[in-house]
Write an enzyme that holds these catalytic residues in place. Structure first.
Site: not given
Length: 361
Positions: A11, A105-106
């Site tokens: 993350d 983003d993860e």
């Protein structure tokens, strides 16, 4: 005996805001909000400096500026975020082909059998984070465990720029102490509903039977029953195609009035916006789902030539609500977007984005 899986959840730390600080050093160390402004709009992401003042994603720009008078608003640059996300994705594929993106983003990585031949998921996570820092200049956090739910839970423990492991032998004891709102898949609306039943921590949730949880929380009841026991059998799946993003809530008492409907829909809309911001996905069709007290279901939709912004989505929800009178008291509302921009995402990434959200029930 089936071998224990080794799952990493990576993350990025305050991704959108960190990209803006990276590209504009004058923003480094300052409270930054991506999206919105002091008068209108919604915050898409906030830097850690802004979060200290209570600024959060999905908060109105006006509220954010009241909480943090020195807040600096910048316009989102999704093409830039996608560019860096693609660089990060390339690093993931150096280690495994089993990569399941949740958003820009993860992502989850299954490294049980990995391309490096390294049996230590902890060391692999550390190496991946170092490579991300070296290649992009950005910090990432990671969680390691034997299933996706626990890996995602672990990635929050030592944020920012850290990592943590939840071992099988420690999972249940850890979850018993965890605040209910920290459970992945339990949103704000569901957490508030659980607290009304005296469920504040994992140990409280564990006291309730499967029958009770399914009665009060619908199909999500089984999920809640399992996760508090460290059970989550969903595998890392790299090629699942998302067709919509939605949020919904089943109410404890049927809602009979317009004022109650609008208040309930506002909360659901805010949850939907949080999910949209996490994925970076847009949709051309807005749908309002209505379940009446007699369990009949009605859906109302409106499509656009261009992707509607957040304010337009809310305006459309209100338009759909008032399209015609509701026939009875409402048991459930849901709001969703479809006709997504996944083809555009596929051009950027070569794979489609997917996040299996738990519905608010």
């Amino acid at each position: 005996m089936e071998s224990v899986r080794k799952i990493i959840h990576v993350d990025m730390d305050a991704f959108y805001a960190s990209v803006e600080q990276l590209d504009n050093p004058e923003l480094t160390g300052k409270p930054v909000a991506v999206g919105g402004n002091r008068e209108r709009g919604v915050v898409a992401a906030a830097s850690y400096e802004a979060r200290k003042y209570g600024v959060r994603s999905a908060m109105s720009g006006k509220m954010a500026s009241l909480k943090c008078p020195n807040l600096i608003f910048v316009r989102p640059r999704f093409e830039r975020y996608k560019e860096i996300s693609n660089q990060i994705r390339e690093i993931f594929f150096e280690y495994t082909d089993l990569v399941e993106p949740l958003s820009l983003d993860e992502a989850f990585l299954d490294v049980t059998e990995n391309k490096k031949g390294n049996p230590s998921a902890t060391l692999l996570a550390k190496e991946i984070r170092e490579k991300i820092k070296e290649k992009t200049g950005l910090n990432a956090s990671a969680g390691i465990s034997y299933n996706k739910f626990l890996a995602k839970t672990a990635s929050d423990i030592n944020k920012p720029n850290g990592q943590a492991v939840i071992l099988p032998k420690d999972a249940e004891a850890f979850l018993e102490k965890m605040p209910i709102e920290k459970f992945f898949g339990i949103g704000k609306v569901t957490a508030e509903k659980m607290k009304r039943f005296g469920i504040h921590q994992g140990k409280d949730l564990k006291e309730y039977s499967l029958q009770f949880l399914t009665k009060k929380f619908g199909k999500s009841g089984l999920h809640f029953y399992n996760i508090v026991r460290g059970i989550h059998i969903s595998e890392v799946q790299p090629n699942r195609e998302r067709k919509s993003i939605s949020a919904e809530n089943t109410f404890e008492k049927d809602l009979p009035t317009l004022n109650e409907w609008e208040k309930a829909l506002k909360s659901i809309y805010e949850e939907l916006i949080r999910r949209i911001e996490r994925t970076g996905i847009k949709g051309r069709t807005v749908t309002l789902k209505i379940k009446y007290k007699d369990f009949t279901i009605q859906t109302r939709s409106k499509s656009f030539d261009q992707y509607p912004d957040h304010e337009k989505i809310w305006e459309t929800v209100m338009e759909l609500l008032n399209q015609e009178s509701l026939s009875d008291a409402v048991r459930l509302f849901g709001i969703g977007i479809s006709n997504l921009n996944l083809l555009e995402e596929k051009i950027h990434f070569g794979k489609q984005l997917w996040f299996e959200f738990e519905n608010e029930t």
